[in-house]
Design a protein around this motif. Structure first.
Motif, short mmCIF file in Angstrom:
data_model
loop_
_atom_site.label_atom_id
_atom_site.label_comp_id
_atom_site.label_asym_id
_atom_site.label_seq_id
_atom_site.Cartn_x
_atom_site.Cartn_y
_atom_site.Cartn_z
N SER A 96 -15.40 -2.05 20.50
CA SER A 96 -16.04 -0.92 21.18
C SER A 96 -16.35 -1.27 22.64
CB SER A 96 -17.30 -0.48 20.45
OG SER A 96 -18.10 -1.58 20.12
N GLN B 31 -6.95 7.95 21.54
CA GLN B 31 -7.99 8.91 21.88
C GLN B 31 -7.54 10.31 21.48
OE1 GLN B 31 -9.26 8.88 25.96
NE2 GLN B 31 -10.53 10.69 25.76
N GLN C 90 -14.98 0.89 25.78
CA GLN C 90 -15.92 1.42 26.78
C GLN C 90 -15.54 0.97 28.19
OE1 GLN C 90 -20.32 2.01 25.62
NE2 GLN C 90 -19.68 0.25 24.41
N ASP D 140 -28.53 4.23 17.66
CA ASP D 140 -27.71 5.42 17.90
C ASP D 140 -28.47 6.70 17.58
OD1 ASP D 140 -25.59 3.90 18.71
OD2 ASP D 140 -24.51 4.00 16.80
N MET E 37 -14.10 5.45 16.18
CA MET E 37 -15.18 5.48 17.16
C MET E 37 -15.24 6.89 17.74
SD MET E 37 -14.68 1.90 19.26
CE MET E 37 -12.91 1.81 19.25
N TRP E 38 -16.35 7.24 18.33
CA TRP E 38 -16.42 8.51 19.03
C TRP E 38 -17.51 8.44 20.11
CZ3 TRP E 38 -18.74 7.87 14.27
CH2 TRP E 38 -20.08 8.24 14.16
N LEU E 39 -17.46 9.39 21.03
CA LEU E 39 -18.48 9.49 22.06
C LEU E 39 -19.53 10.50 21.62
CD1 LEU E 39 -16.47 9.47 25.43
CD2 LEU E 39 -17.85 7.64 24.45
N TYR F 10 -23.09 10.13 27.65
CA TYR F 10 -22.21 9.72 26.56
C TYR F 10 -22.57 8.31 26.07
CZ TYR F 10 -19.04 13.62 27.54
OH TYR F 10 -18.50 14.86 27.71
N MET G 72 -21.08 5.36 23.07
CA MET G 72 -20.03 5.03 22.11
C MET G 72 -20.65 4.76 20.74
SD MET G 72 -16.79 4.66 21.59
CE MET G 72 -16.02 4.41 23.18
N ARG G 73 -20.07 5.37 19.71
CA ARG G 73 -20.48 5.13 18.32
C ARG G 73 -19.34 4.38 17.61
NH1 ARG G 73 -25.19 6.79 20.26
NH2 ARG G 73 -25.64 9.02 20.03
N HIS G 74 -19.70 3.32 16.93
CA HIS G 74 -18.70 2.55 16.18
C HIS G 74 -19.37 1.75 15.08
CE1 HIS G 74 -15.65 -0.99 16.05
NE2 HIS G 74 -15.34 -0.08 15.14
#
Length: 848
Positions: free
Chosen positions: A281, A314, A285, A149, A130-132, A139, A141-143
């Protein structure tokens, strides 16, 4: 079978009554009893009360005995629909065991997330990223892959389906790359080791803001079985150690997860315990939000639940940076080889391995799909992305499908549904963000590419699908297995109906394999294994064929119709035919058993002819060959085909059914039982339907052409070429539209909420089939050979140019293309059957 059993029972009863002399002459018993009549009366009078009591008790015991035999408390017999076909499973074949099985154990088998790794086993150890991302200075969250997105581009630019893949994910402010590689070393556990390199670069022309200079990645590992994981010393700030986490599993032994990066100084973590990971996710978050509110920074809490089954790490660093994450199995041996294995999968050594694998991919691609130099470089790039995403989109799923039982009441199933048996599925998927699960009719098109790349992966996938067949020969048309897959499916599409089929497109790939076998295009070992596979698959293919041939048969010999259309709908302009795969393509306005669907008739010819070819290849009994040969001959009878489906006015083939063109959707006020009536789009029929050919021209009208049932010297072939090349009907500069511009349903909504789907947009798999047949007829002697060649060249050129152009502009292959401007539409990253554009580029067409 039941009738036979009853007949056998009757025969045995008759035989017994004949051979037993007492039963044969019952009067003899009566005469014998009369001689002892007085003594019986005396005994009976003395013990009357006793005998009555004894009789009641004996009767009760007899009833209890009978009830015990019947056993009413026993669970009801399993419904046929969830009873597997009693035949040896294809996945038990030796070719799918041993080295093959282990080589495919680990993989990027989680297509629904941007990057995920799992094993081909239920209750796997899984990993993911995952990443921001930053959008409008906020921001996100991508997952899980999703269009909302708004990534500029993502997908595998190369992937070999086994041990290597490279992916690019372009955010608004940065670009990530994920490169995956597997390694089998001495000392590693089952399935070997794997590594992923994550690279982060800043996009050009990004504002110089502090929040955009740092990237926050979250790499996680989870045990689907709920087994607890152990934190490594790297996150506990013990200097010099790279271990993030460790654990042990029965399948792979002890394992370790390592992080190597010169750019990352610290790692934060959080642990969770949850039965499913599809909501992971959300958990991350929530953790970050708490930290941000309390401490003012985006940082995991450095804490975990007791005995966590999920660990999230992280990794934050200034852009640009890269990190190598290494998974080692079989780490219980405390010798230096563990460190050597880890170092081999990091740094410059890993870079060299990636370079070697990329070179192997490029060389194999060039050999497997021969592209003309005239196409240029851009189509080659698109072709590699099409193949890479197809192979990188292969997933492994495990779970139970929900099946409808419309006429059976089952305990604890108030919705008249039941669960299929627990099953696994290894399959390619149509689209990672929208359809990350198995679709039966898509899979046949997928395999047209995959078998050309790796025939064993293809057979493995086909075998998984065929092993899902029930005792009636039915396979669910859509497989939704496991919580992750289920989380992406609207509720109304979860239930699968055992009355409904899907086009048997797996025969497209099987027919190719048979043809290549006959031409000796495979190595000796491959040829032997394909033959062994077909030999075991035959009983399943036969059951599948017979399911279609009985359940989908029409009233007339040689006719078929798709089941599952809603006969009572008042909200659809034309009741959908989801089972056909063509969804809202217009059929007869009023569904009935009188329907005849020309596309299904042609699919059945392909299936029958393929079964005959397999029987011939395997030198089966002549009666089996004759059975399928006769069916194929009936379905290829040109006169009968024309009698049933030909519209002689325009040389097009049409469905037949109870139809009227006078149908429309109108706004009406509908009483809802409350104080507030609702305004709805309601179907209105203005004319009584009659049995007739359904006057809609489109893809269905070309199916006899697609499956080459039209003789090359027939004038009808000329009419079909006219139909294809007519700009007022199907032709566009971007490919053939699905429905004629002259149709009353062209680009019409089917309901208030359903825009046109197969009512005009350009679909690549059907264009591929049409191009294939144009190529076929351009090679066949006949008066229309040159005409077919001209149309073929123009259509092929249009398709390639438009798809490559869209990819260049958007970074994606699309589900469908607009017939007016050629713009990509529907689901993006649709590298399922849209990837057949690679076959069009390579002029690699299916055999019929």
């Amino acid at each position: 079978m039941a009738g036979t059993s009853r007949g056998s029972t009757r025969s045995r009863a008759s035989k017994s009554s004949t051979e037993n002399p007492q039963i044969r002459n019952p009067n003899r018993i009566l005469r014998k009893d009369k001689t002892r009549n007085n003594s019986l009366i005396r005994i009976f009078s003395v013990n009357l009360k006793f005998l009555i009591g004894f009789g009641i008790i004996a009767f009760a015991i007899a009833i209890l005995f009978i009830c015990t035999l019947i056993n009413p408390m026993e669970k009801p017999q399993k419904p046929r629909v969830i009873t597997p076909l009693p035949a040896p499973k294809l996945m038990d074949l030796p070719m799918f065991q041993g080295a093959h099985r282990e080589s495919l154990y680990w993989g990027t088998y989680r297509p629904q997330v941007y990057f995920g790794v799992r094993a081909r086993t239920p209750q796997s150890l899984v990993a993911g990223l995952m990443w921001l991302g930053v959008k409008n200075e906020r921001y996100f969250m991508r997952h899980v892959c999703q269009d909302s997105d708004e990534l500029k581009q993502y997908g595998w630019t190369s992937h070999n389906g086994r041990d290597y893949g490279h992916q690019v994910l372009s955010e608004q402010t940065m670009t990530l790359t994920t490169s995956f590689l597997k390694s089998k070393d001495h000392g590693s556990g089952y399935g070997g080791d794997w590594a992923v390199r994550i690279g982060v670069q800043s996009n050009e022309s990004v504002p110089d803001e502090e929040m955009l200079k740092t990237a926050h990645l979250f790499f996680y590992v989870a045990d689907e079985g709920g087994k607890s994981l152990t934190l490594g010393s790297r996150v506990l700030d013990i200097h010099g150690d790279s271990i993030l986490a460790s654990g042990s599993r029965s399948d792979i032994g002890d394992w370790q997860l390592h992080l190597f990066s010169e750019d990352v100084s610290g790692v934060h973590y959080s642990g969770f315990k949850t039965p499913h990971i599809h909501n992971l996710s959300d958990l991350v978050q929530a953790n970050l939000a708490v930290q941000a509110r309390q401490f003012g920074h985006l940082q995991l809490s450095d804490s975990s639940d007791d005995s966590p089954s999920i660990l999230v790490f992280q990794i934050s660093a200034r852009i640009p940076f890269k990190a190598d994450i290494v998974f080692l199995s079989g780490t219980s041996t405390r010798d230096s080889r563990v460190e050597e294995r880890a170092s081999r999968l990091t740094g410059t050594s890993l870079t060299s391995l990636f370079s070697e694998k990329q070179k192997e991919f490029d060389n194999k691609f060039k050999k497997s799909f021969i592209l003309s130099d005239e196409l240029g470089l851009e189509p080659v790039t698109v072709g590699k992305a099409a193949l890479g995403n197809m192979l990188g989109g292969i997933g492994y799923f495990f779970g139970q499908s929900k099946i409808s039982l419309p006429s059976i009441s089952t305990p604890n199933a108030g919705d008249n549904s039941v669960l299929y048996w627990p099953a696994e599925l290894y399959t390619a998927v149509p689209s990672r963000p929208f359809f990350p699960r198995g679709f039966l009719w898509d899979e046949g098109f997928h395999q047209l590419l995959i078998w050309r790349w790796d025939v064993y992966i293809s057979l493995d996938i086909i075998g998984h699908w065929l092993d899902l067949m029930n005792i009636d020969g039915w396979i669910p048309r859509e497989l939704i297995l496991g919580a992750e897959a289920l989380s992406k499916v609207p509720e109304e599409f979860v239930l699968q109906h055992p009355t409904n089929g899907n086009p048997p497109t797996l025969f497209l790939a099987l027919r190719d394999l048979i043809s290549k076998l006959k031409k000796e295009k495979f190595a000796a070992t491959e040829a032997r294994d394909i033959s062994v596979f077909l030999d075991r698959a035959f009983v399943r293919l036969e059951a599948w064929f017979k399911w279609f041939n009985t359940t989908q048969a029409g009233k007339e010999m040689g006719s078929y119709y798709w089941h599952g259309r809603d006969t009572a709908t008042i909200r659809e302009l034309n009741p959908k035919t989801l089972s056909s795969g063509l969804d809202d393509y217009p059929r007869a306005s009023h569904p009935s058993e009188d329907e005849r669907h020309v596309d299904l008739r042609c699919w059945m010819h392909l299936a029958a002819d393929s079964m005959h070819s397999i029987a011939e290849l395997l030198k089966m009994d002549k009666d089996i060959k004759k059975e399928y040969s006769s069916t194929a001959k009936l379905l290829s009878d040109f006169k009968l085909l024309n009698k049933m489906h030909l519209d002689t006015a325009n040389g097009a083939y049409c469905d037949y059914g109870n139809h009227t063109e006078k149908v429309q959707l109108t706004w009406k006020i509908v009483e809802t039982g409350s104080n507030y009536p609702r305004r709805e789009f309601i179907r209105e029929v203005l004319e009584k339907p009659v049995l007739q050919l359904v006057p809609h021209l489109g893809y269905v009208s070309l199916f006899p052409f697609i499956l080459r049932l039209i003789p090359p010297d027939s004038q009808i072939l000329e009419s079909q070429l006219d139909l294809i090349s007519n700009k007022s009907i199907l032709w566009t500069d971007f490919g053939l539209r699905s429905l004629s511009k002259t149709s009353s349903m062209y680009m019409k909504r089917n309901t208030e909420h359903d825009p046109p789907y197969w009512r005009g947009p350009i679909w690549i798999p059907l264009n591929y089939l049409i191009v294939s047949s144009l190529h076929h007829y351009s090679q066949e002697p006949g008066p229309y050979r040159e005409r077919a060649k001209t149309v073929y060249n123009e259509l092929r050129s249009n398709l390639i140019r438009n798809i490559v152009g869209n990819y260049k502009r958007t970074g994606y292959l699309w589900e469908q293309y607009d017939p007016k401007k050629g713009k990509g539409k529907g689901a993006r990253l649709f590298t399922g059957w849209t990837a057949t554009v690679l076959l069009i580029m390579a002029e690699a067409y299916h055999e019929v």
